[in-house]
Every structure is written in structure tokens, then in C-alpha cells.
Motif scaffolding. Sequence first.
Motif, mmCIF file in Angstrom:
data_model
loop_
_atom_site.group_PDB
_atom_site.id
_atom_site.type_symbol
_atom_site.label_atom_id
_atom_site.label_comp_id
_atom_site.label_asym_id
_atom_site.label_seq_id
_atom_site.Cartn_x
_atom_site.Cartn_y
_atom_site.Cartn_z
ATOM 1 N N ILE A 221 3.608 14.001 -2.299
ATOM 2 C CA ILE A 221 4.492 13.014 -1.687
ATOM 3 C C ILE A 221 3.762 11.695 -1.583
ATOM 4 N N GLU A 222 4.442 10.599 -1.945
ATOM 5 C CA GLU A 222 3.910 9.246 -1.799
ATOM 6 C C GLU A 222 4.912 8.406 -1.016
ATOM 7 N N GLU B 132 -4.072 10.244 2.107
ATOM 8 C CA GLU B 132 -4.812 9.241 1.334
ATOM 9 C C GLU B 132 -4.025 7.936 1.292
ATOM 10 N N SER B 133 -4.686 6.862 0.846
ATOM 11 C CA SER B 133 -3.989 5.597 0.669
ATOM 12 C C SER B 133 -4.576 4.814 -0.493
ATOM 13 N N GLY B 134 -3.834 3.816 -0.913
ATOM 14 C CA GLY B 134 -4.290 2.947 -1.990
ATOM 15 C C GLY B 134 -3.331 1.775 -2.150
ATOM 16 N N GLU B 135 -3.657 0.868 -3.054
ATOM 17 C CA GLU B 135 -2.805 -0.293 -3.307
ATOM 18 C C GLU B 135 -1.771 0.034 -4.377
ATOM 19 N N LEU B 136 -0.675 -0.763 -4.354
ATOM 20 C CA LEU B 136 0.435 -0.583 -5.274
ATOM 21 C C LEU B 136 0.493 -1.719 -6.304
ATOM 22 N N PRO B 137 1.281 -1.545 -7.359
ATOM 23 C CA PRO B 137 1.511 -2.661 -8.294
ATOM 24 C C PRO B 137 2.214 -3.848 -7.638
ATOM 25 N N ILE B 138 2.822 -3.616 -6.476
ATOM 26 C CA ILE B 138 3.457 -4.715 -5.741
ATOM 27 C C ILE B 138 2.337 -5.543 -5.112
ATOM 28 N N ARG B 139 2.065 -6.696 -5.694
ATOM 29 C CA ARG B 139 0.920 -7.481 -5.258
ATOM 30 C C ARG B 139 1.232 -8.340 -4.035
ATOM 31 N N GLY C 190 10.048 -13.035 -1.757
ATOM 32 C CA GLY C 190 10.395 -12.365 -3.003
ATOM 33 C C GLY C 190 9.399 -11.262 -3.271
ATOM 34 N N GLU C 191 9.033 -11.067 -4.524
ATOM 35 C CA GLU C 191 8.104 -9.987 -4.841
ATOM 36 C C GLU C 191 7.339 -10.300 -6.121
ATOM 37 N N THR C 192 6.066 -9.947 -6.117
ATOM 38 C CA THR C 192 5.213 -10.059 -7.299
ATOM 39 C C THR C 192 4.742 -8.663 -7.675
ATOM 40 N N TYR C 193 5.010 -8.252 -8.925
ATOM 41 C CA TYR C 193 4.741 -6.880 -9.356
ATOM 42 C C TYR C 193 3.962 -6.911 -10.661
ATOM 43 N N ASP C 194 2.861 -6.205 -10.705
ATOM 44 C CA ASP C 194 2.027 -6.125 -11.908
ATOM 45 C C ASP C 194 2.036 -4.683 -12.419
ATOM 46 N N ALA C 195 2.797 -4.459 -13.490
ATOM 47 C CA ALA C 195 2.952 -3.104 -14.021
ATOM 48 C C ALA C 195 1.702 -2.590 -14.710
ATOM 49 N N GLN C 196 0.709 -3.451 -14.883
ATOM 50 C CA GLN C 196 -0.558 -2.997 -15.451
ATOM 51 C C GLN C 196 -1.363 -2.158 -14.458
ATOM 52 N N ILE C 197 -1.029 -2.300 -13.185
ATOM 53 C CA ILE C 197 -1.757 -1.606 -12.120
ATOM 54 C C ILE C 197 -1.041 -0.312 -11.783
ATOM 55 N N GLN C 198 -1.762 0.766 -11.762
ATOM 56 C CA GLN C 198 -1.209 2.058 -11.361
ATOM 57 C C GLN C 198 -1.677 2.393 -9.943
ATOM 58 N N PRO C 199 -0.791 2.987 -9.140
ATOM 59 C CA PRO C 199 -1.219 3.380 -7.792
ATOM 60 C C PRO C 199 -2.418 4.329 -7.871
ATOM 61 N N SER D 49 0.834 -1.206 0.000
ATOM 62 C CA SER D 49 0.000 0.000 0.000
ATOM 63 C C SER D 49 0.865 1.250 0.000
ATOM 64 N N PHE D 50 0.215 2.373 -0.284
ATOM 65 C CA PHE D 50 0.905 3.648 -0.182
ATOM 66 C C PHE D 50 0.039 4.620 0.608
ATOM 67 N N ILE D 51 0.700 5.629 1.159
ATOM 68 C CA ILE D 51 -0.015 6.785 1.680
ATOM 69 C C ILE D 51 0.504 7.998 0.918
ATOM 70 N N ALA D 52 -0.327 8.996 0.726
ATOM 71 C CA ALA D 52 0.063 10.125 -0.117
ATOM 72 C C ALA D 52 -0.614 11.408 0.349
#
Length: 794
Positions: free
Chosen positions: A106-107, A158-165, A172-181, A38-41
Amino acid sequence: MLNETAAELPSSSRTHARTWTAQMVRPKADRGVGTPASFIAKTFILDKISGREVLDISALGLYLCFINGTRVGADVLTPGWTAYDARLSYQTYDVSSLLVAGENRIEIWLGDGWLRSQLMWGKFPIYNTWGSQIAALAELRSAPGDANPVLVTDASWESGELPIRKSGIYFGETYDAQIQPTVSAGTEAIDFNHDRLVAHETTPVRELEPLKAIKSWTDNEGRQVFDFAQNVGGYVAISVSGSAGATVVIEHAEVLDKDGNFYNVNYRTAEATVTYTLSGQGTESYRPHFTFQGFRYARVAVEGDAKLVDIRSIPISSVTEQKASFTSGNELVNRLFLNTLWSQRGNFIEVPTDCPQRDERLGWTGDAQVFAGTAAYLGEVHGFFQKWVRDLMVDQRDDGAVPHVCPDPTRMQPEHYPGFFGSTGWGDAIYQVPWQVYLHYGDTAFLEEVLPNMVKWVDFVWSISDGPIVSPPREWGARGFSFGDWLQPKGPSAKPLPTIGDDAAATIYLHIAAKQVAQIAEIVGDAATAQRLGKMAEEVKSAFVSEFITASGRLAYDDQTSYALAILHDLVPAEKLEAAKGYFKNTIARTEGRIGTGFIGTPALLPALIKIGEWGLASEVFLQEEVPGWLYQVKMGATTIWERWDAIQADGTIYNPQMNSYNHYAYGAVCQWLIEGVAGFRPDEKDPAFKTVIFEPLILPDLSPVSAEHDSPAGQIRAAWTISGEAVRYELEVPAQSRGILKLASGYRDATLDGEALASHEATLSPGKHIVTFNYTAPKRTERAKSRVNANTP
């Protein structure tokens, strides 16, 4: 949520307290451990830019920060790893160049990290170790020290989800570049004790120079395997192009199996996999954000319409500068030194971990205490060890027991790991590491800070058996359980070789601890503690002699570790020393010149042989190339230090993967001996931080020519020697603000210093370069060594 009363803040943290306006806020978009990051912004207005703006920032979990789309700083895995319930680091960045007059955004991206992703192993992994909520805290100030920040984290963000799934230290890490914050929720402030916050105490984790693959091939399933030629702690960076929705899956491995196949079974439950889904927007570049792996090889599977454009290995480390070098006439030895350097880099990622690859990656205290001296030569570790020992002080139990690992996940969740503390040889890190910091950096204040915890540890060890002889229980988790001489080779199965008993090992370490902490107490002016522990050390020594040394001078367990530790720490009475030397040499003969020691015995083995005058035997043991031995693993292609002497058999067979790491620095502690013994320079404990440098070279002809350097706090130190026949030329350099003391062994003859004959075997050296010459008769080779040399001669 963190347990607000789980641990008391150490004094070092309280003295660094400051006033905070910002709140610790969590993203309401977060759905818990193992779910999308997630992110906060916040969008905000600045009337003007001073050019001095700074951002103070920290997080529960891991964070990346962006201002107006540009990343803040270059540090990796921030805010780092501490005992989060008592100590949480914050970082300060100059962000003036990222801001504009008018509207800014800022994010702060947040990942699970060490806070709540899996730690520990097997059937009982621990999640949410230090808390179940990721969150961030930040203050933007117009200038350093400004009392009124212009922006703080609060519930208006504010907050929302990231491409980092999904991300995790082991996962490790799973990243979906189709998703925009995208903003989808708000934030809320959580209860948080701001007194936990401490300014970042150590060098940050940074990326080192990328490594290109030296070769690649395609396996039977169409996956590409890349060999980067160096085992590292870090991650892979890729560039890809293709259609939206195509994926690239990257797996990691340290070794290939005997048939040349990609092999990572030794990672156990650590998935150590990175998955990237393409956005379809031209050439896309990606590297993981909130994880790292230990690897030399990467296996890449492409699914869908995509092409791999570029791939690099990115090492990361808290130790970014090499502070020492060592070369000799033996290329295997030179590679061993380099392997140790790479093992330190790959394991000094925020804390001194045992390994960077499997479902462990923990700050094992035993590994750190035997390696601390070597570490201080190879890199800048002053702040690194200070930070880690302060966490060790938090994790130390009320009765003085020091945990096996630090930061210690089992302190917060002990259900399946009861008694994960209190082993001699491991808990001794509480004084051994500060002692090395003192020797290398002259930090007396740090000794004084940690002394009460050192004393608690010594008294705990005494209390295990309520007396000078320590008899640790055998059961895991029992109070005072000891690892003994961990991973000590046992010899042939038909007739296993003797190994040191837990009682002898623990008693020796009680003596070492009491004597060393008494010396530390004397240095910091605590005369009463120095006297009490000094008497304790003498009592333990007397008891050890009675319990473990026979009338003939043989030690009870008659193994290499027993003799090495007892001789090195002066536990053998003078009247029995000659006999003990003979028995010690016999333990080497029984192993046919091979190593018979584990984690605590190995660092003592060669210095003990040198101490009894067996220079030739020490050289033979060090240089022999069979298993178990330092150079065997180099011959087998190792690029870092192995956990086990026999991690790969001579025929290429891989040892039991349930405990088999190819990046464990502990046995690299021999490099301290290469620098201090063979090259021959070390700090003077009476005048530390290399204000006085002792030069005492150890001439081993098979290593000629030898050269070593160290960028010490006092300046550059150099030493080099060559031998021609019986003539030795020793060149050295004393730093400009230091003095040197030259000490020559009694067997060195006809010595000169800068062309003038030396009247004695000791001399004071002024700053600058000096040349010493002398004659030396090399020890005779044993028949075994002659055979080995002949076999290796073309």
C-alpha cells in the motif's frame, strides 16, 4: 503540527467518534510546504481474502492511495476541506478486489493541499494554515466493523519523495515523470486527536465528463491555445509522447482579451500552472493530483522533443448530478440557467467557494447564503451544506460573529486579516443555509443542531450598536464591519445613483435574522427563544420604519436594494406601501430599466417587483440585455456567472483584474425565482421536503413556452406553461407520495382544472399529472421595453 486546543469539536463531530488503532504518521522524507510531495508505504502479508475488506483512510493535506499499484476509489481532493483543527474527514473504501492472499503493498501519496499551501492573497498570503506537517492515517479491516484491523499506519511505514515536485491549490502542479517513487526515509507518529475524525459527510468530489476543445490556435510565441467552450473548475488531462526531459507547460485562463489573446491577469498571484516532464516511455498520460483550476482556455508550451497527442478539460465537482432544468422561449435565459449550473459545479468543490481560479477560492458566506435555495434545486446538497455549516459552527467566534469565509484561514493566523468576520448579509449563512436544507430535505434535526449558533449570531448583530438600529463601522476589520450590498452598480460617474447605506442594510438583515431564527426555534420546540427573537424582530421593524422611512413613504437611501428588501420582508407599513411602490418604480426608471442591486439586493429585486404587482416591470428588468443585467453577460459569451455585472465592457475591454472573476455563482440566485416564480413550484415550509408542493405560476409572455423539472426528495416535479393570445395552458405533475396546492393569481380568469371549472383560485392536487387552463391579460409594455423589442426584431 496542528494546534490541539484551537477549537472545540462541535457536538455533531463528537457523536460520530469511533475507536481508532492507527496513528497519524508523517513521512520523514517531507521537507515542508512547497517542496516535493511525499508518500508513505507498507508491504504486508494477508493469509486470506474475505472479500469484504475495507480501508478507512484520512490525511493531513491531500492524499491518493494505491494498493498493489491500483488506485483506491475515484474520489478527488480527499480527504476534503474542513476546519482541520476541529474536524477531519475520513473515507471508507471497499478494497477487497485490490488485495491478494500473500504479499501486498500500500502507498499513500501526500500533497500540501488546503492544509498548508498558499491561501489568501496579495502581500499577505498564508501558508501552513492548519499545520506544517503532511501525514496519513489508515486502517485496513477484514470486514466493516471489525474490531481488530489487519493493518494500521504506525512508525514502521516507509517514506520517500514523489514525481510531484511541487503542488498547491493556487500554484498548480509540477510533475517529473523521470522520477520514480523511491523509499528514502521512515515515518514517525505525530500527536493527533482522533476525536477530530468524522466519516465523510457529503458527496465526494468526482470528475465529470471530459470536454474536448472546440478549436485551437497558435499564438505569436508558438504556444497552442485550446478553447474548451465551457468555463469549469477542474484540470486538464493530457497525453504526450517524446524524449525524456522534454516538458509541457500548461497555463489556464477564463477569457480572451479584446484582441483575442489568452488572458489570466485576473488570477492575481495564483500561478495556476501545470508542468509535466516526460519520462520518454511511449505515450504518457497525466492529469494533476493535488490541485484544480478555474478555466475555459488552456495555453500549452512544449519545450524539447515532445508532441501533444491529446488534451481534455476535466470538470470536477461535489455536485455530480443535475437535479433541475429550466427552459423558455428565450435562448439567452436558457443559457443563463445553464451558466448557473456550471458555476455551481465549478464552485461546489468540497465547500461553496466564491471562485475557482484566482488566489482566493474561499467559502464566502455571503455568496452561499443568497444562493443556497438555488443550489438545492440544481444539485444534491443536503450533506454538502451540513458539512459546511458544521465547519461554520467551528469558525464562529465566541461572541457569535460568523466569519466571512469558511473554513476560515484567518482564525488560525489573524495577524494580517484582523476582524475577518461579523458582516451582516454574510454571517446570515448560519441560519439561511440550514433553513434551505430544511425546506428541501425536511431536516428538522439539523435546524435544532445549529439553532444555538443562529441565536449567537442574532445577538451579535444586535450588539454591534447595542440596539435595533445597526450602524456598522466603516473600517475593515472593525467589529461588525459590513460589506453592505457588495458590488452594487453605481451608474454613470457624472451622477452616481444612490445605494443602500450599511446601516439600513444591516438593520434590515437583523430583522430578517431575528424573524427567521424565531420561526426556526418554534419549529424545533424552543418556545422561549421563539418568543424573545420574535419580539426583537418587531422592535427592529419599528425602529427601521422610524429611522429609514419618511412620512411620504420614501426610503432614506432611495435605491433599488432598500425597496426590494424592505418590501419583500414586510418592513413598509401598509399606509405607506403605495407611495413606497412608486418610489421603488422610480429607482428602476432612473437606471433605465437596468439592475441597480448587488449581492444582497439582487435576489430580492424581482420577487419584490412581483409582490407589488409589477409583473411587466419585473419581466423588463430581467430580460433587458444591457449592462448591468443578467442577459448582458450571456450575450458577451459567458458560460458561467460573472462576479461583476461589468466584468467585460461592451467593447470587449476587461474590467480591473484585481477583482474580476468569471465564475462566481451569486447572481445566479435568480434561477430560484425562475423555478419558484416563473415555472411556479416550491416546497411548502409548513410541510417541507416537497411532501406538499405549492404550484403558483407567474405568466411572463416574453418567456413562453416555459418548462421546468426538479428531482426532489419526494420525486419528480414538473411544470410547464404556454400562452396563446390570452389563453394559458399550465401542465404540472405532483410526485406520487406528495400532494399539491394550486394557487392562481387574482388576475387569472376562467380557470379550469383537468377540464372542470375552478370555483376559487386555490385547489388541492392529488399525485400525478394535471392540466390547468385560464385566461390572462399581459401587462402593457413601457415605451422603453417597446423600443428594445423593436430594436431586437429582425
